[in-house]
Design a protein around this motif. Structure first.
Motif, PDB file in Angstrom:
ATOM      1  N   SER A  36       0.832  -1.218   0.000  1.00 11.36           N
ATOM      2  CA  SER A  36       0.000   0.000   0.000  1.00 11.36           C
ATOM      3  C   SER A  36       0.863   1.263   0.000  1.00 11.36           C
ATOM      4  O   SER A  36       0.491   2.279  -0.589  1.00 11.36           O
ATOM      5  N   GLN A  37       2.036   1.195   0.657  1.00  8.56           N
ATOM      6  CA  GLN A  37       2.940   2.342   0.677  1.00  8.56           C
ATOM      7  C   GLN A  37       3.618   2.559  -0.681  1.00  8.56           C
ATOM      8  O   GLN A  37       3.924   3.684  -1.062  1.00  8.56           O
ATOM      9  N   LYS A  38       3.858   1.461  -1.377  1.00  5.19           N
ATOM     10  CA  LYS A  38       4.484   1.554  -2.700  1.00  5.19           C
ATOM     11  C   LYS A  38       3.492   1.977  -3.778  1.00  5.19           C
ATOM     12  O   LYS A  38       3.885   2.506  -4.814  1.00  5.19           O
ATOM     13  N   GLN A  39       2.217   1.735  -3.539  1.00  5.96           N
ATOM     14  CA  GLN A  39       1.196   1.926  -4.563  1.00  5.96           C
ATOM     15  C   GLN A  39       1.199   3.317  -5.205  1.00  5.96           C
ATOM     16  O   GLN A  39       1.091   3.421  -6.430  1.00  5.96           O
ATOM     17  N   PRO A  40       1.310   4.421  -4.433  1.00  8.00           N
ATOM     18  CA  PRO A  40       1.315   5.751  -5.083  1.00  8.00           C
ATOM     19  C   PRO A  40       2.449   5.900  -6.097  1.00  8.00           C
ATOM     20  O   PRO A  40       2.260   6.485  -7.161  1.00  8.00           O
ATOM     21  N   TYR A  41       3.622   5.364  -5.771  1.00  6.50           N
ATOM     22  CA  TYR A  41       4.765   5.457  -6.676  1.00  6.50           C
ATOM     23  C   TYR A  41       4.575   4.567  -7.897  1.00  6.50           C
ATOM     24  O   TYR A  41       4.931   4.940  -9.023  1.00  6.50           O
ATOM     25  N   LEU A  42       3.977   3.389  -7.673  1.00  5.77           N
ATOM     26  CA  LEU A  42       3.724   2.483  -8.790  1.00  5.77           C
ATOM     27  C   LEU A  42       2.682   3.065  -9.740  1.00  5.77           C
ATOM     28  O   LEU A  42       2.763   2.887 -10.962  1.00  5.77           O
ATOM     29  N   GLN A  43       1.709   3.786  -9.172  1.00  2.35           N
ATOM     30  CA  GLN A  43       0.680   4.425 -10.002  1.00  2.35           C
ATOM     31  C   GLN A  43       1.289   5.555 -10.827  1.00  2.35           C
ATOM     32  O   GLN A  43       0.978   5.711 -12.010  1.00  2.35           O
ATOM     33  N   LEU A  44       2.180   6.318 -10.202  1.00  3.31           N
ATOM     34  CA  LEU A  44       2.869   7.382 -10.938  1.00  3.31           C
ATOM     35  C   LEU A  44       3.714   6.790 -12.069  1.00  3.31           C
ATOM     36  O   LEU A  44       3.831   7.377 -13.148  1.00  3.31           O
ATOM     37  N   ALA A  45       4.302   5.623 -11.805  1.00  4.52           N
ATOM     38  CA  ALA A  45       5.108   4.956 -12.826  1.00  4.52           C
ATOM     39  C   ALA A  45       4.237   4.524 -14.001  1.00  4.52           C
ATOM     40  O   ALA A  45       4.641   4.638 -15.168  1.00  4.52           O
ATOM     41  N   GLU A  46       3.040   4.024 -13.712  1.00 12.34           N
ATOM     42  CA  GLU A  46       2.112   3.630 -14.779  1.00 12.34           C
ATOM     43  C   GLU A  46       1.700   4.845 -15.603  1.00 12.34           C
ATOM     44  O   GLU A  46       1.616   4.781 -16.832  1.00 12.34           O
ATOM     45  N   ASP A  47       1.444   5.956 -14.923  1.00 11.58           N
ATOM     46  CA  ASP A  47       1.094   7.199 -15.631  1.00 11.58           C
ATOM     47  C   ASP A  47       2.247   7.657 -16.517  1.00 11.58           C
ATOM     48  O   ASP A  47       2.033   8.149 -17.633  1.00 11.58           O
ATOM     49  N   ASP A  48       3.469   7.470 -16.014  1.00 12.05           N
ATOM     50  CA  ASP A  48       4.646   7.883 -16.782  1.00 12.05           C
ATOM     51  C   ASP A  48       4.839   6.990 -18.008  1.00 12.05           C
ATOM     52  O   ASP A  48       5.322   7.444 -19.046  1.00 12.05           O
ATOM     53  N   LYS A  49       4.440   5.729 -17.900  1.00 17.94           N
ATOM     54  CA  LYS A  49       4.503   4.821 -19.057  1.00 17.94           C
ATOM     55  C   LYS A  49       3.576   5.312 -20.172  1.00 17.94           C
ATOM     56  O   LYS A  49       3.928   5.279 -21.347  1.00 17.94           O
TER      57      LYS A  49
END
Length: 227
Positions: A154-167
Motif C-alpha cells: 500500500s505504501q508503494k502503490q502511489p509510486y507504482l501508479q505514478l510509474a504507470e502514468d509515466d509509461k
C-alpha cells in the motif's frame, strides 16, 4: 602490461582542423561576444572561401605528418607481443563502442527523443534523495533501496501508479516522436521497426506450428472420412 593505448601514435589532424587550430585564437579575438558554435561556423565559412592554393599548404602539412604517423605506428606495433596486441585491440574496441554510444545519445537528445518512463523505485528515489541519510550518493541509494524493500504494498502503490502514468506519457510521446522521425527519413530510429524485426522469427515459428497443427487436423479428418 607496460603499454597502453595512450602511447599509440595520434592520427594527424585533417587540413580543415589544422586551419581551425591556427586561426581560432585570431577569430576569437575579433569576435569575443559570439558563442563557440557561432565561432566554429565563422571558421567553417572562412575555410570554405579560402583559396585552393592556401588550402594546399594545410593538405601538404597533413601528408607530411601522415607519413610520419605511418612510421611511428609501425614502430609502435613492432614493440607489442601478441598478448599486448590482443589486449590493446580489445581496449580500442571498447573505446570506439563508448564513443559511438555517446554520439548516439547526443544525437537522440538533439532530436528530442522522449525520456524513458521511470519505475516506481526511480520516482521514490527522486523524491527522497536529498533527505536520505548517507555521505556519498552510493550510500544514499543503498539506504533508499533498503527502505523501498521494507515498504508495504500500500505504501508503494502511489509510486507504482505514478510509474504507470509515466509509461502512458512515454508511449504517447514516443508515438509522436517516431512519426516525426519517419517524416525526417530516420526510420532507423523508429522503435516499432526494430520490434518487428525481433518478432519475425518468433512469429514465423508460431505460424509454422499453427500450420502443422492445422495440417495434422486435416489429415485426421481425411482419415476418418476414408474409414
Amino acid at each position: 602490461r607496460g603499454i597502453s593505448s595512450d602511447q599509440r601514435p595520434k592520427r594527424p589532424l585533417t587540413a580543415y582542423l589544422r586551419f581551425v587550430m591556427d586561426n581560432r585564437p585570431a577569430f576569437r579575438e575579433k569576435n569575443p561576444e559570439v558563442s563557440n558554435i557561432e565561432l566554429i561556423k565563422k571558421l567553417a565559412g572562412a575555410w570554405k572561401e579560402l583559396p585552393a592554393s592556401q588550402k594546399q599548404v594545410y593538405e601538404e602539412a597533413r601528408k607530411t605528418d601522415l607519413k610520419r604517423y605511418g612510421e611511428q605506428m609501425a614502430a609502435y606495433k613492432a614493440r607489442l607481443t601478441p598478448a599486448q596486441a590482443a589486449a590493446l585491440k580489445e581496449e580500442r574496441r571498447k573505446q570506439l563502442a563508448k564513443r559511438r554510444s555517446i554520439r548516439t545519445k547526443r544525437e537522440l537528445n538533439l532530436l528530442g527523443k522522449p525520456k524513458r518512463a521511470r519505475s516506481g523505485f526511480n520516482i521514490f528515489v527522486s523524491e527522497n534523495f536529498q533527505e536520505s541519510e548517507g555521505i556519498s550518493p552510493v550510500a544514499k541509494l543503498k539506504k533508499l533501496f533498503d527502505t523501498w524493500q521494507k515498504l508495504s504494498t500500500s505504501q508503494k502503490q502511489p509510486y507504482l501508479q505514478l510509474a504507470e502514468d509515466d509509461k502512458v506519457r512515454y508511449e504517447n510521446e514516443m508515438k509522436s516522436w517516431e512519426a516525426k522521425m519517419i517524416e525526417l527519413g530516420r526510420e532507423d530510429l523508429v522503435r516499432s521497426k526494430k520490434q518487428r524485426l525481433k518478432k519475425k522469427p518468433a512469429e514465423t515459428a508460431k505460424q509454422a506450428e499453427t500450420a502443422k497443427a492445422s495440417s495434422g487436423g486435416n489429415k485426421a479428418k481425411l482419415k476418418k472420412s476414408e474409414e
